[in-house]
Design a protein around this motif. Structure first.
Motif, mmCIF file in Angstrom:
data_model
loop_
_atom_site.group_PDB
_atom_site.id
_atom_site.type_symbol
_atom_site.label_atom_id
_atom_site.label_comp_id
_atom_site.label_asym_id
_atom_site.label_seq_id
_atom_site.Cartn_x
_atom_site.Cartn_y
_atom_site.Cartn_z
ATOM 1 N N HIS A 195 57.644 43.836 44.296
ATOM 2 C CA HIS A 195 57.388 45.146 43.681
ATOM 3 C C HIS A 195 56.557 46.019 44.621
ATOM 4 N N PRO A 196 57.102 46.408 45.767
ATOM 5 C CA PRO A 196 56.290 47.160 46.734
ATOM 6 C C PRO A 196 55.908 48.558 46.249
ATOM 7 N N ASP A 197 56.627 49.088 45.270
ATOM 8 C CA ASP A 197 56.324 50.429 44.784
ATOM 9 C C ASP A 197 55.199 50.450 43.753
ATOM 10 N N GLN A 198 54.785 49.290 43.251
ATOM 11 C CA GLN A 198 53.729 49.207 42.241
ATOM 12 C C GLN A 198 52.486 48.556 42.838
ATOM 13 N N ALA A 199 51.331 49.085 42.442
ATOM 14 C CA ALA A 199 50.071 48.482 42.889
ATOM 15 C C ALA A 199 49.805 47.226 42.057
ATOM 16 N N PRO A 200 49.364 46.134 42.677
ATOM 17 C CA PRO A 200 49.080 44.926 41.901
ATOM 18 C C PRO A 200 47.831 45.120 41.033
ATOM 19 N N LEU A 201 47.741 44.326 39.984
ATOM 20 C CA LEU A 201 46.556 44.358 39.130
ATOM 21 C C LEU A 201 45.340 43.922 39.931
ATOM 22 N N ASP A 202 44.177 44.436 39.563
ATOM 23 C CA ASP A 202 42.972 43.923 40.203
ATOM 24 C C ASP A 202 42.654 42.552 39.611
ATOM 25 N N ARG A 203 41.713 41.848 40.197
ATOM 26 C CA ARG A 203 41.414 40.467 39.809
ATOM 27 C C ARG A 203 40.996 40.363 38.338
ATOM 28 N N THR A 204 40.192 41.313 37.861
ATOM 29 C CA THR A 204 39.729 41.284 36.471
ATOM 30 C C THR A 204 40.881 41.509 35.504
ATOM 31 N N ALA A 205 41.725 42.484 35.768
ATOM 32 C CA ALA A 205 42.869 42.755 34.890
ATOM 33 C C ALA A 205 43.850 41.587 34.898
ATOM 34 N N PHE A 206 44.041 40.968 36.054
ATOM 35 C CA PHE A 206 44.914 39.793 36.157
ATOM 36 C C PHE A 206 44.377 38.656 35.299
ATOM 37 N N PHE A 207 43.077 38.406 35.389
ATOM 38 C CA PHE A 207 42.459 37.348 34.595
ATOM 39 C C PHE A 207 42.596 37.637 33.105
ATOM 40 N N ARG A 208 42.301 38.870 32.696
ATOM 41 C CA ARG A 208 42.399 39.228 31.273
ATOM 42 C C ARG A 208 43.823 39.132 30.748
ATOM 43 N N LEU A 209 44.808 39.528 31.560
ATOM 44 C CA LEU A 209 46.200 39.431 31.155
ATOM 45 C C LEU A 209 46.590 37.988 30.885
ATOM 46 N N HIS A 210 46.220 37.092 31.781
ATOM 47 C CA HIS A 210 46.602 35.695 31.605
ATOM 48 C C HIS A 210 45.798 35.005 30.509
ATOM 49 N N GLU A 211 44.562 35.432 30.290
ATOM 50 C CA GLU A 211 43.800 34.900 29.156
ATOM 51 C C GLU A 211 44.436 35.354 27.841
ATOM 52 N N ALA A 212 44.889 36.605 27.777
ATOM 53 C CA ALA A 212 45.540 37.109 26.561
ATOM 54 C C ALA A 212 46.857 36.367 26.324
ATOM 55 N N ARG A 213 47.594 36.086 27.374
ATOM 56 C CA ARG A 213 48.842 35.330 27.225
ATOM 57 C C ARG A 213 48.579 33.915 26.745
ATOM 58 N N ARG A 214 47.488 33.340 27.206
ATOM 59 C CA ARG A 214 47.192 31.952 26.860
ATOM 60 C C ARG A 214 46.597 31.811 25.466
ATOM 61 N N PHE A 215 45.656 32.686 25.103
ATOM 62 C CA PHE A 215 44.918 32.535 23.856
ATOM 63 C C PHE A 215 45.307 33.535 22.780
ATOM 64 N N GLY A 216 46.151 34.483 23.078
ATOM 65 C CA GLY A 216 46.531 35.484 22.102
ATOM 66 C C GLY A 216 45.840 36.804 22.370
ATOM 67 N N GLU A 217 46.365 37.848 21.773
ATOM 68 C CA GLU A 217 45.840 39.192 22.038
ATOM 69 C C GLU A 217 44.471 39.456 21.417
ATOM 70 N N GLY A 218 44.128 38.760 20.329
ATOM 71 C CA GLY A 218 42.871 39.019 19.626
ATOM 72 C C GLY A 218 41.642 38.520 20.368
ATOM 73 N N GLY A 219 41.822 37.758 21.401
ATOM 74 C CA GLY A 219 40.684 37.251 22.157
ATOM 75 C C GLY A 219 40.135 35.952 21.600
ATOM 76 N N GLY A 220 40.555 35.550 20.423
ATOM 77 C CA GLY A 220 40.089 34.305 19.843
ATOM 78 C C GLY A 220 40.975 33.130 20.238
ATOM 79 N N PHE A 221 40.503 31.956 19.905
ATOM 80 C CA PHE A 221 41.274 30.759 20.238
ATOM 81 C C PHE A 221 42.434 30.594 19.266
ATOM 82 N N ARG A 222 43.588 30.285 19.782
ATOM 83 C CA ARG A 222 44.778 30.080 18.965
ATOM 84 C C ARG A 222 45.155 28.605 19.034
ATOM 85 N N CYS A 223 45.186 27.971 17.881
ATOM 86 C CA CYS A 223 45.449 26.543 17.833
ATOM 87 C C CYS A 223 46.919 26.239 18.122
ATOM 88 N N CYS A 224 47.820 26.881 17.446
ATOM 89 C CA CYS A 224 49.239 26.540 17.573
ATOM 90 C C CYS A 224 50.069 27.768 17.862
#
Length: 84
Positions: A55-84
């Motif tokens: 994706h050379p036409d798009q700027a990559p996410l910064d480190r903080t946004a990258f971390f938050r994106l993957h945390e949201a994908r892993r634990f859910g959008e609400g920021g809390g822990f998701r069991c199942c």
């Protein structure tokens, strides 16, 4: 028996020191990357390299946004822990 010159002895020692330091730095980075992958956090440097190639036409996410994106994908959008 000929003696080695003092300049070559110190240069050789400095080269060995640099090689040892470089090896330790590489091991440290590899350990950090492995630990991140073990807890489900993808490698940011690999992401930046991938984004630059695919994706050379798009700027990559910064480190903080990258971390938050993957945390949201892993634990859910609400920021809390998701069991199942």
């Amino acid at each position: 028996m000929p003696r080695p010159s003092s300049s070559s002895a110190t240069t050789g020692g400095a080269d060995l020191l640099c090689a040892c330091r470089d090896t330790l730095v590489r091991w440290g980075k590899d350990a950090r990357r492995t630990a991140g992958l073990m807890i489900g956090q993808p490698d940011y440097d690999a992401y930046v390299a991938h984004a630059a190639v695919t994706h050379p036409d798009q700027a990559p996410l910064d480190r903080t946004a990258f971390f938050r994106l993957h945390e949201a994908r892993r634990f859910g959008e609400g920021g809390g822990f998701r069991c199942c």
